[in-house]
Design a protein around this motif. Structure first.
Motif: not given
Length: 361
Positions: A179-181, A183, A185, A209, A213, A215-216, A219-220
């Motif tokens: 998840a983006a939060w 992080a 990445h 995910s 989620e 999309h993130y 990207e990851l």
């Protein structure tokens, strides 16, 4: 003095962190307990206490009205239902597992917690000092209404001896939700930073995910494919084996983590854990022999922290194993038993007065 039966209320049967922690507690507590859950699920199978599945609001109301002892709600949603449906004779405690902050909750959820749940709730269990502070700030509650008890994290007897030396190349692990939060990445980018500093490392990104989620996660995956030595595995069931095959665990959340269960699991496995410098992990990792915290969202900061650990690797792992002893299930369950006993053991049930409406400080 009597010990009334304590009813735990869960809104879900999905095996999330809060549900797994509650399962561990219900399996081991010495108190008289029962579970009312709004969803059946494997996570509740085999419990030694009574379990009632109540999928409708009417059934939850009936189940809560059948007892006289306290109710402990296992989530924000469960606390909301308990506040509306449990009779006034029953004390209500809210086991807070997420920070009561605008970044962690929707405005509607925070408003309902302030103006409905908090008016009915007399006691709060917080999984960290940071979480407890969000309860005080968001709800205006006094410190004596809140007790900090770390969640049971599935840690039995802490293994030993700690690791002596890391492998070469260094094997890093990110273990958690994609998840983006969260992080991950940051960890991927830190691999390149380490190489620039002359430290060869690989990274395993383990976790799945949730809905919304993807999309993130995509990207990851693109980023991971561009960095040599980075592997994404998806969800892994055998966490112990995963930890045993890596040298350092990295925790990367850019929003404060309320507790940090995976941080404790990593320490117990005998490997150093690096974490963002906010939320519950700061309490777990304080007083380490070298700084294990780094600025949130900073690949450079993470790489720098890793570089400082390596020369003192055995010292850090030994400290981590000792630190994990404070978070074994035996320790956390005994602490929770003591807190609930001190709150709710009395000559008999007493009426609960309705608390005034709350507003943020």
């Amino acid at each position: 003095m009597t010990r009334p039966r304590i009813t735990f209320l869960s809104h879900t049967g999905a095996p999330g962190g809060g549900e797994l922690a509650l399962r561990r507690y219900l399996r081991a507590t010495s108190l008289d307990v029962e579970l009312v859950t709004m969803e059946a699920g494997d996570v509740w199978d085999g419990l030694p206490c009574p379990v009632a599945v109540a999928p409708s609001v009417r059934q939850v109301r009936r189940a809560l009205r059948s007892g006289s002892g306290p109710v402990v709600a296992n989530s924000m949603r469960a606390a909301f239902y308990a506040a509306l449906l449990s009779p006034r004779r029953r004390a209500l405690a809210y086991w807070v597992r997420d920070g009561l902050t605008e970044s962690a909750m929707s405005p509607v959820a925070l408003a309902l917690t302030r103006h409905i749940t908090a008016r009915r709730t007399s006691h709060y269990l917080a999984n960290s000092v940071w979480t407890a502070q969000t309860v005080r700030t968001a709800l205006g509650r006094a410190a004596e209404q809140i007790e900090v008890v770390p969640s049971p994290s599935g840690i039995g007897e802490v293994p030993g001896p700690p690791r002596r030396v890391p492998a070469a190349p260094l094997r890093l692990l990110y273990l958690g939700r994609i998840a983006a939060w969260k992080a991950p990445h940051v960890a991927v980018r830190a691999v390149d930073v380490l190489r620039e500093r002359g430290i060869s490392a690989s990274l395993t990104v383990a976790g799945g995910s949730h809905f919304g989620e993807d999309h993130y996660a995509g990207e990851l995956a693109d980023l991971a494919s561009s960095v040599a030595g980075v592997t994404m595995t998806g969800h892994v069931s055998d966490v112990e084996a995963l930890l045993a095959s890596h040298d350092l665990l990295v925790h990367c959340s850019t929003t404060p983590e309320p507790f940090g269960q995976v941080v404790v699991q990593g320490l117990a496995a005998g490997i150093p854990v690096l974490a963002s410098a906010h939320g519950g992990p700061t309490e777990i990792l304080e007083h380490a022999p070298v700084p294990l915290l780094y600025p949130p969202g900073s690949p450079d900061g993470l790489a720098g922290a890793i570089a400082k650990v390596l020369p003192r690797y055995q010292e850090v792992t030994a400290w981590g194993v000792r630190r994990a002893q404070d978070y074994t299930d035996r320790a956390t369950i005994a602490r929770l038993d003591a807190v609930l006993t001190s709150w709710f053991t009395e000559a008999g049930p007493r009426p609960r007065r309705e608390l005034p409406p709350t507003s943020p400080r």
